[in-house]
Design an enzyme around this catalytic site. Structure first.
Site, PDB file in Angstrom:
ATOM      1  N   ASP A   1      -7.050  19.153   7.208  1.00  0.00           N
ATOM      2  CA  ASP A   1      -8.269  17.768   6.974  1.00  0.00           C
ATOM      3  C   ASP A   1      -8.525  17.694   5.374  1.00  0.00           C
ATOM      4  OD1 ASP A   1     -10.246  15.749   7.746  1.00  0.00           O
ATOM      5  OD2 ASP A   1     -11.928  17.113   8.262  1.00  0.00           O
TER       6      ASP A   1
ATOM      7  N   HIS B   1      -6.225  10.177   6.032  1.00  0.00           N
ATOM      8  CA  HIS B   1      -6.112   9.393   4.864  1.00  0.00           C
ATOM      9  C   HIS B   1      -6.332   7.662   5.096  1.00  0.00           C
ATOM     10  CE1 HIS B   1      -2.633   8.538   1.959  1.00  0.00           C
ATOM     11  NE2 HIS B   1      -2.366   7.469   3.083  1.00  0.00           N
TER      12      HIS B   1
ATOM     13  N   ASP C   1      -3.027   2.386   5.287  1.00  0.00           N
ATOM     14  CA  ASP C   1      -2.856   1.765   4.015  1.00  0.00           C
ATOM     15  C   ASP C   1      -2.808   0.290   4.488  1.00  0.00           C
ATOM     16  OD1 ASP C   1      -0.303   2.154   6.265  1.00  0.00           O
ATOM     17  OD2 ASP C   1       1.202   1.243   4.535  1.00  0.00           O
TER      18      ASP C   1
ATOM     19  N   GLU D   1      -3.605  10.952   8.303  1.00  0.00           N
ATOM     20  CA  GLU D   1      -3.740   9.278   8.972  1.00  0.00           C
ATOM     21  C   GLU D   1      -4.169   8.933  10.008  1.00  0.00           C
ATOM     22  OE1 GLU D   1      -0.197   7.314   6.557  1.00  0.00           O
ATOM     23  OE2 GLU D   1      -1.686   5.848   6.585  1.00  0.00           O
TER      24      GLU D   1
HETATM   25  O1  G3I Z   1      14.385   9.892  13.786  1.00  0.00           O
HETATM   26  C1  G3I Z   1      14.234  11.440  13.579  1.00  0.00           C
HETATM   27  C2  G3I Z   1      14.894  12.374  14.371  1.00  0.00           C
HETATM   28  O2  G3I Z   1      16.039  12.260  14.509  1.00  0.00           O
HETATM   29  C3  G3I Z   1      14.833  13.990  13.669  1.00  0.00           C
HETATM   30  O3  G3I Z   1      14.819  14.563  15.244  1.00  0.00           O
HETATM   31  C4  G3I Z   1      12.769  14.355  13.751  1.00  0.00           C
HETATM   32  C5  G3I Z   1      12.711  15.538  13.675  1.00  0.00           C
HETATM   33  O4  G3I Z   1      11.689  15.616  12.949  1.00  0.00           O
HETATM   34  O5  G3I Z   1      12.688  13.149  12.843  1.00  0.00           O
HETATM   35  C6  G3I Z   1      12.529  11.916  12.696  1.00  0.00           C
HETATM   36  O6  G3I Z   1      12.792  11.076  12.368  1.00  0.00           O
HETATM   37  C7  G3I Z   1      11.250  11.042  11.987  1.00  0.00           C
HETATM   38  C8  G3I Z   1      10.694   9.958  12.613  1.00  0.00           C
HETATM   39  O7  G3I Z   1       9.204   9.220  11.865  1.00  0.00           O
HETATM   40  C9  G3I Z   1      10.585   9.103  12.849  1.00  0.00           C
HETATM   41  O8  G3I Z   1       9.628   9.081  14.660  1.00  0.00           O
HETATM   42  C10 G3I Z   1      10.881  11.753  10.589  1.00  0.00           C
HETATM   43  O9  G3I Z   1      10.659  12.950  10.344  1.00  0.00           O
HETATM   44  C11 G3I Z   1       9.223  10.923  10.115  1.00  0.00           C
HETATM   45  O10 G3I Z   1       9.304  12.185   9.231  1.00  0.00           O
HETATM   46  C12 G3I Z   1       8.646   9.616  10.109  1.00  0.00           C
HETATM   47  O11 G3I Z   1       7.656   9.463   9.902  1.00  0.00           O
HETATM   48  C13 G3I Z   1       7.106   8.323  10.694  1.00  0.00           C
HETATM   49  C14 G3I Z   1       6.444   7.817   8.490  1.00  0.00           C
HETATM   50  O12 G3I Z   1       5.712   6.558   8.810  1.00  0.00           O
HETATM   51  C15 G3I Z   1       6.959   8.418   7.282  1.00  0.00           C
HETATM   52  O13 G3I Z   1       8.617   7.109   7.397  1.00  0.00           O
HETATM   53  C16 G3I Z   1       6.373   8.516  11.269  1.00  0.00           C
HETATM   54  O14 G3I Z   1       7.234   7.907  12.918  1.00  0.00           O
HETATM   55  C17 G3I Z   1       5.432   6.962  11.255  1.00  0.00           C
HETATM   56  O15 G3I Z   1       4.269   6.603  11.965  1.00  0.00           O
HETATM   57  C18 G3I Z   1       5.462   6.209   9.656  1.00  0.00           C
HETATM   58  O16 G3I Z   1       4.343   5.567   9.459  1.00  0.00           O
HETATM   59  C19 G3I Z   1       3.428   5.207   8.271  1.00  0.00           C
HETATM   60  C20 G3I Z   1       3.935   3.574   7.637  1.00  0.00           C
HETATM   61  O17 G3I Z   1       5.686   4.778   7.431  1.00  0.00           O
HETATM   62  C21 G3I Z   1       3.318   3.471   6.712  1.00  0.00           C
HETATM   63  N1  G3I Z   1       1.755   3.246   6.824  1.00  0.00           N
HETATM   64  C22 G3I Z   1       1.096   4.448   7.491  1.00  0.00           C
HETATM   65  C23 G3I Z   1       1.429   4.562   9.183  1.00  0.00           C
HETATM   66  C24 G3I Z   1       1.698   6.511   9.428  1.00  0.00           C
HETATM   67  O18 G3I Z   1       1.842   7.278   8.452  1.00  0.00           O
HETATM   68  O1  9MR Z   2      -1.043   6.236   2.036  1.00  0.00           O
HETATM   69  C1  9MR Z   2       0.420   6.404   2.785  1.00  0.00           C
HETATM   70  C2  9MR Z   2       0.319   6.183   3.611  1.00  0.00           C
HETATM   71  O2  9MR Z   2      -0.254   5.110   4.533  1.00  0.00           O
HETATM   72  C3  9MR Z   2       1.630   6.869   4.941  1.00  0.00           C
HETATM   73  O3  9MR Z   2       1.662   7.062   5.121  1.00  0.00           O
HETATM   74  C4  9MR Z   2       2.881   7.460   3.839  1.00  0.00           C
HETATM   75  C5  9MR Z   2       4.013   7.553   3.829  1.00  0.00           C
HETATM   76  O4  9MR Z   2       4.753   6.584   3.214  1.00  0.00           O
HETATM   77  O5  9MR Z   2       2.208   7.428   1.795  1.00  0.00           O
HETATM   78  C6  9MR Z   2       1.297   6.404   1.342  1.00  0.00           C
HETATM   79  O6  9MR Z   2       1.014   6.700  -0.041  1.00  0.00           O
HETATM   80  C7  9MR Z   2       1.934   7.747  -0.465  1.00  0.00           C
HETATM   81  C8  9MR Z   2       3.116   7.739  -1.265  1.00  0.00           C
HETATM   82  O7  9MR Z   2       4.245   7.993  -0.260  1.00  0.00           O
HETATM   83  C9  9MR Z   2       3.287   9.008  -2.062  1.00  0.00           C
HETATM   84  N1  9MR Z   2       2.375   9.286  -3.736  1.00  0.00           N
HETATM   85  C10 9MR Z   2       0.849   8.876  -2.537  1.00  0.00           C
HETATM   86  C11 9MR Z   2       0.912   7.515  -2.350  1.00  0.00           C
HETATM   87  C12 9MR Z   2      -0.883   8.402  -1.314  1.00  0.00           C
HETATM   88  O8  9MR Z   2      -1.669   8.204  -2.113  1.00  0.00           O
END
Ligand code: G3I
Ligand code: 9MR
Length: 568
Positions: free
Chosen positions: A537, A491, A181, A546
């Site tokens: 993939d 992604h 993103d 991603e």
């Molecule tokens: O904190 C809980 C933990 O208590 C539990 O045991 C574990 C079980 O799966 O989950 C933990 O939470 C997770 C959290 O990350 C912390 O690690 C969530 O399940 C998991 O969904 C969450 O994922 C994060 C994701 O965003 C969704 O919020 C990723 O770490 C993080 O790298 C990712 O970051 C995104 C940005 O929001 C937007 N830009 C892209 C980026 C990469 O995908």
């Molecule tokens: O593109 C977004 C990605 O960078 C984030 O990690 C992810 C989770 O927050 O969300 C992606 O965006 C998606 C959104 O959450 C749901 N609709 C589809 C989007 C991807 O095109």
């Protein structure tokens, strides 16, 4: 067109993956090995009891050896043996052969095995720069127009202050896009930028010699510092000069479509000042202040002042956690425990200023050592203290620092020894960004090896790089553009929207994890729910495919560190 192609690729990939659940091929690091490295491949269990290594594309056998006894690997649902060929040190191009299986992909043994990978993993940050056109001289076929100038960024209601009311504007240019993103998040920038700076602090000679061909190359500063500066400049603009607080993120209200940066023109906002952002900012600026000081005294002083002001703000606002406003839908990087951020900031301020009061603020005896991630940065405090142990004041507990670094390394090495694939990942490690978990584990092991020279730590770190480069159940290199089989459809908005078949190179994708949080957005099912095989993939798969700045940073660290540290 591209989408149709990716679906086709997915279909053939899914077939291959399900067929491979019972009779996979040989899994190994598809780039290869340094001559002095530990060398291991993983072989699916079958009739064979031994392996040989041939010169690539020939029947010339250069080595033979026994396969280890079979072991069942529940995370990937298979039974495997290991082939150890550490003794093979002669540079060349080889394949591993086991009767009844196709030969392995070819691999190199070379003193420069990871040169190109390391440079590409760092160059990837240049490709994700906001606010600059990538010209053909530096970006080649990935040249593109500038996007997101961020010179007119609105103050979101959650971030309003007397001198900056909601709807007023600030300039907050530069920085790296976080991931696939186009938003910019201070928390994730913190660990990413720090990890690159740590790589420079630990392997200065390596990075001083590296030429990345970025616009600043040749200006007298090592390119890794040039690249990190692009993001540090942005981070500095995220601090409110009126009070030292730091905005949590700079973002659209909603994620952009799959378009190029220049086509993504939604209004941008800075959102809520948080304690986590202030502390991560303080930690990075304190570290950067000491690292840039030989090159730019003025910048260095400015960074230290900024770090102290952010620290002060955080002490006055100890629990301002991020709360996603109702009108904002982009990444959160939320965290309701900032004790680790507090400890990390204290450690960096202590190392840079040698002021004992910061050491006291660390609460070292109570601070555990854990593998670093964006949400848990206490390990970074230990790594920095260990790196600078010789220059610390008498306040620092040297024995504690050494024991914290070593004890986590010992646990990781134990996991590595027990694992059928010979890796440090355990079931619970297959989370969103699992490939960064294994890279951060390897980074930790390299620190421990630097500290006390335990060879098993170096070998366990090698296994981490081997894993992301192909010694995994999927037989995939998880780095775009590197290895015989690598992700084609990350992604990543530019990779998808640029009309170029090959994705932007040098990016580590998130990797397998069973959460499948993107299932509703994916037109095709994941091939498996097993933790080590739950990977797609496909461009839809933000939960497994991603790319992200915090995932690439430990790849940069580890690929440089193995080159710098592995005995010749
Ligand atoms: O904190 C809980 C933990 O208590 C539990 O045991 C574990 C079980 O799966 O989950 C933990 O939470 C997770 C959290 O990350 C912390 O690690 C969530 O399940 C998991 O969904 C969450 O994922 C994060 C994701 O965003 C969704 O919020 C990723 O770490 C993080 O790298 C990712 O970051 C995104 C940005 O929001 C937007 N830009 C892209 C980026 C990469 O995908
Ligand atoms: O593109 C977004 C990605 O960078 C984030 O990690 C992810 C989770 O927050 O969300 C992606 O965006 C998606 C959104 O959450 C749901 N609709 C589809 C989007 C991807 O095109």
């Amino acid at each position: 067109m591209k989408h149709a192609l990716s679906l086709l690729a997915l279909a053939s990939y899914a077939c291959a993956a399900s067929a491979s659940a019972t009779d996979d091929g040989i899994k190994l690091n598809q780039l290869g090995f340094l001559p002095g490295a530990d060398k291991v491949a993983v072989v699916p269990d079958g009739a064979a009891r031994d392996f040989s290594i041939v010169r690539a594309g020939t029947n010339t056998v250069v080595q033979t050896g026994p396969l280890s006894p079979p072991a069942s690997a529940p995370d990937s649902g298979d039974t495997v043996r290991q082939a150890h060929f550490t003794d093979l040190r002669t540079p060349g191009r080889y394949q591993l052969r086991v009767s009844g299986l196709p030969d392995s992909p070819p691999f190199e043994i070379s003193p420069g095995a990871y040169d190109a990978l390391n440079a590409a993993a760092l160059k990837a940050y240049y490709f994700n720069r906001a606010g600059i056109a990538l010209d053909a001289a530096h970006a080649g076929i990935y040249a593109r127009a500038a996007g997101h100038p961020d010179t007119h960024v609105l103050i979101h209601a959650s971030a309003a202050s007397p001198s900056r009311p909601a709807g007023s504007a600030i300039a907050s240019p530069k920085g790296w896009y976080d991931a696939g993103d186009y938003n910019k998040y201070i928390v994730n920038s913190g660990i990413s930028t720090y990890t690159l700076l740590a790589a420079f602090e630990d392997f200065p000679a390596w990075f001083q010699a590296q030429k990345l061909n970025i616009p600043e190359s040749g200006n007298g500063m090592p390119d890794i510092l040039n690249e990190a500066r692009w993001n540090l400049d942005w981070m500095l603009t995220m601090q409110d000069p009126a009070d030292g607080g730091v905005y949590h993120k700079l973002t659209n209200l909603r994620f952009d479509g799959m378009v190029m940066p220049a086509q993504a023109t939604q209004p941008r906002y800075v959102v809520q000042k948080t304690t986590a952002a202030a502390l991560d900012f303080a930690a990075v600026m304190a570290a950067a202040s000491r690292i840039y000081s030989p090159y730019d005294q003025v910048l260095s002083a400015r960074m230290l002042t900024a770090a102290k002001q952010a620290w002060q703000w955080a002490q006055a606002h100890p629990r301002d956690y991020y709360r996603q406003p109702a009108d904002v839908a982009t990444g959160e990087y939320g965290d309701n425990d900032v004790s680790d951020e507090q400890a990390w900031a204290a450690a960096e301020l202590y190392i840079t200023t040698r002021d004992d009061s910061y050491y006291q603020a660390l609460h070292a005896p109570q601070l555990a050592a854990t593998v670093p991630s964006w949400g848990d940065v206490r390990g970074l405090a230990w790594l920095s203290l260990a790196r600078h142990r010789k220059g610390l004041t008498a306040a620092a507990d040297q024995a504690l620092i050494a024991s914290r670094v070593d004890s986590l390394a010992r646990q990781l090495a134990a996991a590595w020894q027990e694992s059928p694939y010979g890796i440090t990942l355990r079931k619970a490690d297959y989370v969103w960004g699992s490939n960064a978990v294994v890279m951060n584990q390897a980074m930790w092991l390299l620190h421990a090896y630097r500290l006390n020279g335990t060879r098993a730590y170096l070998d366990a770190a090698q296994s981490g790089l081997d894993y992301v480069l192909g010694r995994n159940a999927l037989e995939l290199s998880f780095v775009t553009g590197y290895g015989t089989r690598a992700p084609r459809h990350p992604h990543h908005r530019p990779s998808e929207a640029d009309g170029i078949e090959a994705p932007v190179p040098g990016w580590l994708v998130g990797g397998p994890q069973p959460g499948q949080q993107d299932r509703k957005d994916c037109p095709a099912p994941y091939p498996s729910t097993l933790p080590a095989r739950s990977y797609l993939d496909h461009v839809c798969s933000y939960a497994s495919n991603e790319i992200a700045i915090n995932w690439n940073a430990p790849l940069v660290y580890v690929s440089a560190g193995l080159q710098a540290l592995t005995p010749r």
